[in-house]
Design a protein around this motif. Structure first.
Motif, mmCIF file in Angstrom:
data_model
loop_
_atom_site.group_PDB
_atom_site.id
_atom_site.type_symbol
_atom_site.label_atom_id
_atom_site.label_comp_id
_atom_site.label_asym_id
_atom_site.label_seq_id
_atom_site.Cartn_x
_atom_site.Cartn_y
_atom_site.Cartn_z
ATOM 1 N N LEU A 290 117.864 17.269 25.266
ATOM 2 C CA LEU A 290 117.497 16.147 26.130
ATOM 3 C C LEU A 290 116.479 15.246 25.445
ATOM 4 O O LEU A 290 116.591 14.018 25.481
ATOM 5 C CB LEU A 290 116.924 16.667 27.444
ATOM 6 C CG LEU A 290 117.889 17.285 28.459
ATOM 7 C CD1 LEU A 290 117.111 17.802 29.673
ATOM 8 C CD2 LEU A 290 118.933 16.266 28.906
ATOM 9 N N VAL A 291 115.480 15.858 24.821
ATOM 10 C CA VAL A 291 114.446 15.083 24.125
ATOM 11 C C VAL A 291 115.045 14.330 22.947
ATOM 12 O O VAL A 291 114.798 13.140 22.756
ATOM 13 C CB VAL A 291 113.302 16.004 23.654
ATOM 14 C CG1 VAL A 291 112.259 15.210 22.872
ATOM 15 C CG2 VAL A 291 112.645 16.694 24.838
ATOM 16 N N ARG A 292 115.846 15.016 22.166
ATOM 17 C CA ARG A 292 116.471 14.372 21.010
ATOM 18 C C ARG A 292 117.442 13.278 21.430
ATOM 19 O O ARG A 292 117.545 12.230 20.777
ATOM 20 C CB ARG A 292 117.207 15.420 20.161
ATOM 21 C CG ARG A 292 116.259 16.342 19.400
ATOM 22 C CD ARG A 292 117.021 17.456 18.683
ATOM 23 N NE ARG A 292 118.013 16.936 17.766
ATOM 24 C CZ ARG A 292 117.754 16.513 16.526
ATOM 25 N NH1 ARG A 292 116.525 16.552 16.076
ATOM 26 N NH2 ARG A 292 118.726 16.075 15.757
ATOM 27 N N GLY A 293 118.136 13.501 22.544
ATOM 28 C CA GLY A 293 119.057 12.484 23.034
ATOM 29 C C GLY A 293 118.351 11.227 23.470
ATOM 30 O O GLY A 293 118.848 10.107 23.265
ATOM 31 N N ALA A 294 117.157 11.372 24.076
ATOM 32 C CA ALA A 294 116.384 10.202 24.489
ATOM 33 C C ALA A 294 115.959 9.378 23.283
ATOM 34 O O ALA A 294 115.966 8.144 23.318
ATOM 35 C CB ALA A 294 115.168 10.648 25.294
ATOM 36 N N LYS A 295 115.596 10.055 22.199
ATOM 37 C CA LYS A 295 115.228 9.349 20.974
ATOM 38 C C LYS A 295 116.428 8.636 20.368
ATOM 39 O O LYS A 295 116.323 7.506 19.887
ATOM 40 C CB LYS A 295 114.631 10.315 19.951
ATOM 41 C CG LYS A 295 113.260 10.844 20.316
ATOM 42 C CD LYS A 295 112.754 11.834 19.296
ATOM 43 C CE LYS A 295 112.549 11.217 17.935
ATOM 44 N NZ LYS A 295 111.977 12.187 16.979
ATOM 45 N N ALA A 296 117.578 9.294 20.388
ATOM 46 C CA ALA A 296 118.777 8.722 19.775
ATOM 47 C C ALA A 296 119.333 7.547 20.567
ATOM 48 O O ALA A 296 120.106 6.744 20.028
ATOM 49 C CB ALA A 296 119.842 9.804 19.627
ATOM 50 N N ASP A 297 118.923 7.442 21.848
ATOM 51 C CA ASP A 297 119.481 6.423 22.737
ATOM 52 C C ASP A 297 118.776 5.075 22.606
ATOM 53 O O ASP A 297 119.094 4.147 23.325
ATOM 54 C CB ASP A 297 119.399 6.904 24.188
ATOM 55 C CG ASP A 297 120.309 6.113 25.117
ATOM 56 O OD1 ASP A 297 121.356 5.622 24.640
ATOM 57 O OD2 ASP A 297 119.979 5.973 26.298
ATOM 58 N N VAL A 298 117.809 4.977 21.718
ATOM 59 C CA VAL A 298 117.087 3.709 21.571
ATOM 60 C C VAL A 298 117.907 2.731 20.741
ATOM 61 O O VAL A 298 118.746 3.127 19.938
ATOM 62 C CB VAL A 298 115.704 3.926 20.927
ATOM 63 C CG1 VAL A 298 114.860 4.861 21.763
ATOM 64 C CG2 VAL A 298 115.839 4.444 19.503
ATOM 65 N N SER A 299 117.664 1.445 20.972
ATOM 66 C CA SER A 299 118.383 0.394 20.260
ATOM 67 C C SER A 299 117.588 -0.901 20.380
ATOM 68 O O SER A 299 116.702 -1.018 21.235
ATOM 69 C CB SER A 299 119.781 0.196 20.879
ATOM 70 O OG SER A 299 119.653 -0.291 22.218
ATOM 71 N N PRO A 300 117.886 -1.902 19.546
ATOM 72 C CA PRO A 300 117.193 -3.194 19.687
ATOM 73 C C PRO A 300 117.380 -3.809 21.069
ATOM 74 O O PRO A 300 116.448 -4.391 21.629
ATOM 75 C CB PRO A 300 117.829 -4.057 18.598
ATOM 76 C CG PRO A 300 118.378 -3.095 17.607
ATOM 77 C CD PRO A 300 118.799 -1.890 18.389
ATOM 78 N N GLU A 301 118.564 -3.682 21.636
ATOM 79 C CA GLU A 301 118.813 -4.250 22.956
ATOM 80 C C GLU A 301 117.978 -3.550 24.015
ATOM 81 O O GLU A 301 117.454 -4.175 24.939
ATOM 82 C CB GLU A 301 120.297 -4.143 23.312
ATOM 83 C CG GLU A 301 120.645 -4.635 24.716
ATOM 84 C CD GLU A 301 120.236 -6.079 24.976
ATOM 85 O OE1 GLU A 301 119.941 -6.397 26.151
ATOM 86 O OE2 GLU A 301 120.190 -6.875 24.025
ATOM 87 N N ARG A 302 117.836 -2.238 23.902
ATOM 88 C CA ARG A 302 117.010 -1.502 24.865
ATOM 89 C C ARG A 302 115.539 -1.901 24.716
ATOM 90 O O ARG A 302 114.810 -1.970 25.694
ATOM 91 C CB ARG A 302 117.180 -0.007 24.666
ATOM 92 C CG ARG A 302 116.518 0.820 25.726
ATOM 93 C CD ARG A 302 117.152 2.198 25.808
ATOM 94 N NE ARG A 302 118.468 2.140 26.421
ATOM 95 C CZ ARG A 302 118.828 2.876 27.469
ATOM 96 N NH1 ARG A 302 117.966 3.678 28.033
ATOM 97 N NH2 ARG A 302 120.036 2.802 27.959
ATOM 98 N N MET A 303 115.127 -2.166 23.484
ATOM 99 C CA MET A 303 113.752 -2.622 23.258
ATOM 100 C C MET A 303 113.520 -3.958 23.946
ATOM 101 O O MET A 303 112.534 -4.150 24.659
ATOM 102 C CB MET A 303 113.508 -2.751 21.749
ATOM 103 C CG MET A 303 112.132 -3.269 21.380
ATOM 104 S SD MET A 303 110.879 -2.003 21.593
ATOM 105 C CE MET A 303 109.389 -2.943 21.260
#
Length: 409
Positions: A290-303
């Protein structure tokens, strides 16, 4: 070039010179009428520098490398008044406290609207460069706030667990963490040495995952589970985890944040799970993923979506993130505070000396000289007692042989 006569004179002169490069920090925040927007008015009013002294020796703070909690920590900082008020106030405060042994402590605070932790340490390093006698800071600052401005119109990608809380706030169960006054809570610093980390890593069943998981991911997963269980949330309730990620250098083509950028360049990863899924039955692998998935889910659009969301919430008495049943954690192990070099004074420790609801990870060496991680924790007293039992079970230390620092559990 600044000539060093006393630490106070050298650092004060270096601060004044650094503000030439970081001129917005010498100004004040103003609110644009009718917009809920803040702007920096470059008034040149300056920052705050305070010189003080204490009849205390460095060794009274403990064995180096030093880590909190520090005695009389509140006396290491300037009195900034109500920290929720930012308009019209100085944006940077620096206090130098002389110790009776000849050493000194630097306490610094900055307005989070202007800098994040990386930006703040960059400023402090610049002050150290100039106090050391360098002609200019090693890293020149970059303002360029247009890179992370909210868009018109805003485009929101809903973060996991965010948004729904505002719609159903009255239906959410009470959170003992938010209803307990800070002064009634217990503050602990937990020291995880190599043996502790290796033991926790051994709880991961999948060999490939055990090799891939970082120390931050591992400790965050274990702490989230133990803390959630200790707070006594109901099995069907949601527990959330929020932690910031540094966006600098992450997407060089789509979000080119320049070297020297000292503003907020943080993207908050958000993940949630039911208390039942988090604490009952599922192996540690599940929480780590879950923790690793949250990190992997980041993107410029999400920022950019997060910037838009925060701009929309400003002035509405709401936050862009969930507040109940949340574990906030921040990794400060790589912000570089241990690399601050005045040239004539050795760094012996640092960190956040005052207790906060957010847990902070910092790195250093334990008493055996091994690289270790310190994690701060603030909980109501009974919850801290339950947490101690939870973490002891993970570390197999029911025999009282835990290796936390003396001030810890």
């Amino acid at each position: 070039m600044i000539k060093m006569s006393t630490p106070a004179k050298a650092i004060k002169a270096a601060l004044a010179e650094a503000l030439v490069y970081y001129y917005p920090i010498a100004g004040r925040l103003r609110e644009v009428p009718g917009t809920n927007k803040l702007v920096v008015d470059c008034t040149g009013e300056g920052a705050v520098f305070v010189q003080a002294s204490a009849n205390v020796r460095l060794e009274e703070f403990g064995e180096p490398p030093l880590r909190g909690p520090y005695p009389c920590a509140e006396e290491l900082f300037c009195d900034v008044g109500d920290t929720k008020v930012v308009v019209g106030k100085p944006l940077f405060f620096l206090q130098l406290k002389h110790l009776s042994c000849g050493g000194f402590a630097l306490g610094f605070q900055a307005c989070h609207n202007i800098v994040d932790a990386f930006g703040l340490i960059q400023l402090v390093k610049s002050i150290a460069d100039l106090a050391r006698g360098d002609a200019r800071p090693a890293v020149l600052p970059a303002w360029e706030r247009q890179i992370l401005m909210a868009r018109t119109p805003p485009r929101i990608v809903v973060l996991t667990g965010a948004g729904a809380e505002h719609k159903n706030a009255d239906m959410l169960p009470n959170d003992v963490l938010l209803s307990t006054p800070l002064e009634s809570m217990v503050h602990r610093h937990l020291l995880f040495g190599p043996r502790d980390i290796a033991h926790l890593r051994g709880h991961i069943a999948q060999p490939h995952l055990s090799k891939l998981v970082t120390t931050f991911e591992l400790l965050t997963a274990v702490m989230w589970r133990c803390r959630t269980a200790a707070l006594g949330y109901e099995a069907g309730e949601k527990a959330r985890l929020v932690f910031p990620l540094n966006a600098r250098g992450r997407w060089k083509r789509d979000l080119p944040i320049p070297r020297g950028y000292y503003g907020n360049a943080l993207l908050h990863a958000v993940v949630e799970a039911t208390v039942r899924d988090l604490c009952s039955g599922n192996p540690l692998d599940h929480t780590v993923e879950l923790v690793r998935g949250a990190k992997a889910d980041v993107s410029p659009e999400r920022m950019r979506s997060m910037v838009d969301m925060m701009a929309l919430q400003r002035g509405r008495g709401q936050t862009a993130f969930p507040t109940r049943h949340v574990y906030w954690v921040s990794n400060l192990g790589r912000i570089g505070d241990d690399a601050v070099d005045f040239g004539w004074a050795d760094w012996v420790g640092g960190g956040f000396p005052l207790p906060k609801l957010t847990s902070f990870h910092t790195t250093g060496k334990n008493q055996d000289g091994h690289e270790s991680v310190t994690v701060t924790l603030l909980l109501p007293g009974r919850a801290m007692d339950r947490f101690a039992k939870e973490i002891a079970s993970w570390l197999n230390k029911h025999d009282g042989g835990n290796r936390f620092t003396p001030s810890s559990l």
